[in-house]
Design an enzyme around this catalytic site. Structure first.
Site, short mmCIF file in Angstrom:
data_model
loop_
_atom_site.label_atom_id
_atom_site.label_comp_id
_atom_site.label_asym_id
_atom_site.label_seq_id
_atom_site.Cartn_x
_atom_site.Cartn_y
_atom_site.Cartn_z
N GLU A 105 0.82 -1.21 0.00
CA GLU A 105 0.00 0.00 0.00
C GLU A 105 0.85 1.26 0.00
O GLU A 105 0.54 2.23 -0.69
CB GLU A 105 -0.94 0.00 1.21
CG GLU A 105 -2.01 -1.08 1.18
CD GLU A 105 -2.92 -0.98 -0.03
OE1 GLU A 105 -2.98 0.10 -0.67
OE2 GLU A 105 -3.56 -1.99 -0.37
N TYR A 140 -6.33 6.74 3.82
CA TYR A 140 -6.49 5.70 2.81
C TYR A 140 -5.74 4.42 3.21
O TYR A 140 -6.31 3.33 3.25
CB TYR A 140 -6.01 6.15 1.41
CG TYR A 140 -5.74 4.93 0.56
CD1 TYR A 140 -6.80 4.18 0.06
CD2 TYR A 140 -4.45 4.44 0.38
CE1 TYR A 140 -6.58 3.00 -0.65
CE2 TYR A 140 -4.22 3.26 -0.31
CZ TYR A 140 -5.28 2.55 -0.82
OH TYR A 140 -5.07 1.38 -1.48
N ASP A 165 -9.84 5.72 -2.14
CA ASP A 165 -8.72 6.20 -2.95
C ASP A 165 -9.27 6.93 -4.16
O ASP A 165 -10.49 7.10 -4.29
CB ASP A 165 -7.82 5.03 -3.37
CG ASP A 165 -8.42 4.26 -4.52
OD1 ASP A 165 -9.67 4.19 -4.58
OD2 ASP A 165 -7.68 3.74 -5.36
#
Length: 344
Positions: free
Chosen positions: A60, A143, A161
């Site tokens: 991520e 996020y 996102d």
DNA sequence: AATGCGGGGTA
DNA sequence: TACCCAGCATT
């Protein structure tokens, strides 16, 4: 005492930016996206069963503002090299930056190592299990915290996102693009779509759908399984009134910073045990005519080429010096007497 | 709310 | 060239 507004203000004051969605449409979209995801998802390695929470977190961070196709090979190398937070915590920062390679925004690599050290030193090596805890770690915002909590820990979060925001805004608000940044109202609105069960499939699926079908530039509306309820489609796909501010690259400080980092990474690559992998500050900042030829000759050809690139970008020693100070201040470089190197 | 921060792929 | 990409931190 402040009783703010009336008592029903929390749940349902109409907000024109985020229209009400019928229960039928919510269920239709959930099922369509999850079904689509199960047949069309890219086989990304961090989605495979058994992937550790740490490995998910690394994926991520690397994916922030970076296309997944560029992330995949770096992620594999990182996970192989540093399988656990402890491994990354113990690594030399120079090595971390070098293996970050050209993913961009190298400060992400610094924050990730800082996070690894917090996890290793204060959290018993465990990646925090909730979004609220994850968000306290350096480099992890709303996020990333929501994504890791949903994908790695099974917490039902709302992942927002750029893809998710675009898909939902098009479907139900009829606009081309979301606003610059999501606020509380949008997060609450988007949260109604996240199912209790399969929240991870929804979160990953709607993201994937935005990346593969409902793309920013040329959406594939022909193959879209939701075009019949899409408000943006119904309105004739109106473009956004305001164009996004696009950042310059050629000639900017960012380009020059990158070129300087490139020199340091090259020197680090050439270095061995008795060579610190540093580059003379004179070589970086002095004008070409003043450079000591012996220093230049001592430099490996590969590094020398990178240095030429810096000179091509700026012949202003003061500017280069100022950017070097910035890099040191940011922790991306370290002073080594009269030389510069990657931080230890 | 605006800005800075990387680098590369694509139309 | 312009735009876009699984954003975050700072001001």
């Amino acid at each position: 005492m402040t009783h703010r507004a009336s008592s029903e203000s929390r749940s349902s004051r109409p907000d024109p930016r985020f229209p009400a969605v019928s229960t039928a449409d919510i269920h239709r979209v959930r099922e369509t996206i999850i079904t689509w995801f199960e047949s069309a998802a890219r086989p990304l390695p961090w989605r495979e069963p058994g992937t550790s929470a740490w490995a998910v977190l690394v994926s991520e961070i690397m994916s922030q503002q970076t296309p997944v196709s560029r992330v995949e090979p770096r992620w594999r190398e990182w996970i192989q090299t540093w399988p656990t937070p402890e491994d990354l915590a113990d690594a030399p920062t120079a090595e971390v930056l070098h293996r970050w390679d050209r993913l961009g925004y190298p400060r992400r690599a610094l924050r990730l190592q800082e996070a690894a050290r917090v996890i290793a030193d204060e959290l018993d090596g465990r990646v925090p299990g909730t979004a609220a805890e994850l968000e306290r770690l350096p480099g992890i915002g709303s996020y990333t915290a929501a994504a890791v909590a949903s994908f790695a820990h099974g917490e039902r979060t709302t992942v927002l996102d750029t893809n998710v925001r675009r898909v939902l805004i098009r479907l139900f608000a009829g606009r081309d693009r979301p606003s610059a940044s999501p606020g509380r109202a949008e997060t609450r609105w988007a949260g109604q779509f996240v199912p209790e069960a399969d929240h991870d499939k929804w979160n990953a699926g709607v993201m994937e759908f935005g990346a593969l079908v409902c793309t920013a530039k040329s959406p594939d509306c022909e193959s879209c399984p939701l075009s019949d309820i899409c408000a943006w489609q119904r309105a004739g796909q109106p473009p956004s009134a305001v164009k996004p501010k696009t950042q310059k690259w050629a000639g900017t400080d960012r380009q020059l910073r990158g070129a300087i980092m490139d020199v340091l990474k090259s020197a680090h690559e050439q270095s061995n045990g008795d060579n610190a992998g540093s580059v003379s500050l004179d070589l970086l900042t002095a004008s070409t005519a003043e450079v000591d030829p012996e220093l230049l000759d001592a430099l490996p050809a590969h590094t020398s080429t990178k240095l030429d690139r810096v000179r091509d970008l700026s012949a202003d020693p003061d500017r280069v010096g100022r950017l070097i100070d910035g890099l040191i201040s940011d922790g991306l470089a370290a002073r080594d007497d009269d030389a510069l190197r990657l931080p230890g």
